[in-house]
Every structure is written in structure tokens, then in C-alpha cells.
Motif scaffolding. Structure first.
Motif, PDB file in Angstrom:
ATOM      1  N   GLY A 197       7.257  15.526  20.454  1.00  0.00           N
ATOM      2  CA  GLY A 197       8.466  15.844  19.703  1.00  0.00           C
ATOM      3  C   GLY A 197       8.610  17.341  19.517  1.00  0.00           C
ATOM      4  O   GLY A 197       8.392  18.118  20.443  1.00  0.00           O
ATOM      5  N   SER A 235       2.988  18.675  15.119  1.00  0.00           N
ATOM      6  CA  SER A 235       4.319  18.090  15.304  1.00  0.00           C
ATOM      7  C   SER A 235       4.956  17.882  13.935  1.00  0.00           C
ATOM      8  O   SER A 235       4.285  17.490  12.980  1.00  0.00           O
ATOM      9  CB  SER A 235       4.228  16.750  16.032  1.00  0.00           C
ATOM     10  OG  SER A 235       3.736  16.921  17.343  1.00  0.00           O
ATOM     11  N   SER A 238      10.185  13.914  15.534  1.00  0.00           N
ATOM     12  CA  SER A 238      10.289  13.282  16.843  1.00  0.00           C
ATOM     13  C   SER A 238      11.656  13.596  17.448  1.00  0.00           C
ATOM     14  O   SER A 238      12.565  14.053  16.746  1.00  0.00           O
ATOM     15  CB  SER A 238      10.121  11.762  16.722  1.00  0.00           C
ATOM     16  OG  SER A 238      11.237  11.206  16.039  1.00  0.00           O
TER      17      SER A 238
END
Length: 276
Positions: A197, A235, A238
Motif C-alpha cells: 500500500g 505502511s 492500503s
């Protein structure tokens, strides 16, 4: 060489770079067969990618240059990368903004380019954790252009701890953002991929970006083609959290198809020049 030929070369090199990153390395003869180009063309492309510092040439092919996932370049270092693409992306992204909107702009050199395109949009409220972005609006209010509209935007700069990219992050920034609600969030990213993502090498910045995403009605990522396939340490969202990706024409068609499977909207900016 014509502009069209230049564009094709950029797309071909982006495809080669994606292949190298996916497979961990490629051979010249494999690329000549897949791309249906000459051995000399592939070697020139690999030379260009090596000069950019993203691949390392080895006997018969190339392998990726793997930076530490926690490495975070400074603002000045990033400013010199893909300036034409960033300007094109900024032009395209600015068209998505309507007067009177409440916007959030994260840190980054592409959001910095966008800020300069928003100076003539009236009645904006801009919340940012970027010192550079805030300075764009502050300088414009002190030195108004031909339109004479001084202080057209209301700008709120979050507090926080300064990163190498001149963003403010940490608990102070997170608390400020969490109490607000934005029509649009324009988000610059260190890296973007299907698997990871949106990611950043800075853990504190990851949390601040999560707060931005939670507070926005629409999330618009602005990122040039070199960000695709890059993965940072942390991350924070997403691809399904993203409403629109604005990128440049350096993205090959095969990657556009892959991206489109995960996003509601993909905008490919025209890099041929300013609006006419």
C-alpha cells in the motif's frame, strides 16, 4: 529525439525498473525479447537507470539498488527528482479542487508543487503538517500577485517534530489532525505498491498520515511513477483507502491496469507542458 520518443523511453524504463524490482534482477537478452527492442536500447536504458541510482549494472544485466527501508531523503534531495512529472501532477491535482474547500496537504515535494498551484483558488482552508507548504501560502499573502487577493487561503500548520523532509509529525500533530474533517486530502508518499500500500520510512510520519486518512472524506495520492514499487519501513494505508491516484505518464500501461484494479480513479497527468 521527439517528445513522443522521450515519453516512450520513460515508460520503457519504468517497466524495466518494475521488472528488476519484482524479480530481483534481469538479463539484457530477456529484456530485448520482452520489449522487442535492440540490445543497445536496453543497455542505454540500464545506463540511464544506473545514473538515477535505482539499479546496479552487473555482467549481462542489472539488479536493484536496495536502500534501507528506514532511509529518508531530505527535502532538497527529493526536490531534484522528476521535477517535470511533479509539476504535471500538481496541475492535474489542482483541477480537483473547488473554491471554498477544506483541504489537507501532507508533507512532500509534490504537495509543495501543488500548493503553488492552489494560490489562485479562492476561500480555501488548508491544513498541513508541511513547513514548506505553509511557507508557500505565507509568502503569497505577504507578496500578493497581480490578482491582488491577499490572504485568500486560511492556513493551519500543525505542530509536531520536524522530519528530514520538513514535515511535522508525532503526538502533537496527530491530536490536531484527529479533531478536524477535510473535504480532500492530498497525500504525498515515499512508496506505493499493491502489497504494501502506501508506506514511509518514518514511523512517526506513518501515524500522522494515518490520522490524515481517517479525517478525510476523499483521499487523493499524488505520486510520480518512480514511487511505484518502492516500499518504506511502515505502511499506513492500503490502496483500497485511496479514492484517486494522480500520477504521470511514465507509468506503463501494464502498471496502469494493475493499479486500476485497486482504485476508484486513476488520473494520468499530461507531461507535455503547461496548460494552454
Amino acid at each position: 529525439m521527439s517528445d513522443n520518443q522521450n515519453l516512450l523511453a520513460e515508460q520503457r524504463r519504468a517497466l524495466i525498473l518494475d521488472e528488476i524490482r519484482r524479480r530481483g534482477g534481469v538479463r539484457v537478452n530477456e529484456l530485448t525479447r520482452r520489449l522487442n527492442v535492440s540490445d543497445m536500447t536496453v543497455r542505454r536504458d540500464l545506463d540511464a537507470l544506473a545514473r538515477q541510482g535505482v539499479v546496479e549494472k552487473v555482467h549481462g544485466g542489472a539488479v536493484p539498488v536496495v536502500q534501507a527501508s528506514s532511509h529518508e531523503p531530505g527535502f532538497e534531495a527529493k526536490s531534484g527528482l522528476e521535477p517535470g512529472a511533479k509539476e504535471a501532477i500538481a496541475r492535474a491535482a489542482a483541477k480537483l479542487v473547488t473554491p471554498g474547500s477544506a483541504l489537507a496537504l501532507s508533507g512532500g515535494t509534490t504537495t509543495y508543487a501543488l500548493a503553488q498551484r492552489l494560490l489562485d483558488v479562492p476561500d480555501l482552508t488548508v491544513v498541513t503538517n508541511s513547513v514548506r507548504v505553509a511557507d508557500v501560502f505565507h509568502s503569497a499573502s505577504r507578496h500578493p500577485g497581480p490578482s491582488g487577493r491577499e490572504g485568500a487561503a486560511t492556513v493551519v500548520l500543525t505542530g509536531g517534530v520536524r522530519t528530514p523532509s520538513d514535515s511535522l509529525v508525532g503526538p502533537v500533530a496527530d491530536r490536531a489532525i484527529s479533531t478536524l474533517h477535510f473535504d480532500l486530502l492530498f497525500l504525498g508518499v515515499h512508496g506505493i505498491s499493491v502489497e504494501a500500500g502506501l508506506s514511509t520510512p518514518n514511523l512517526a510520519e506513518a501515524e500522522t498520515n494515518r490520522q490524515f486518512v481517517r479525517s478525510a472524506r476523499r483521499v487523493i495520492v499524488i505520486a510520480d511513477h518512480t514511487k511505484w514499487g518502492t516500499v518504506g519501513l511502515s505502511s499506513f494505508a492500503s490502496l483500497e483507502d485511496v479514492d484517486t491516484l494522480v500520477t504521470d505518464a511514465g507509468i506503463p500501461e501494464v502498471l496502469r491496469e494493475e493499479i486500476a484494479e485497486h482504485l476508484s480513479s486513476l488520473v494520468v497527468a499530461d507531461t507535455s507542458g503547461p496548460d494552454t
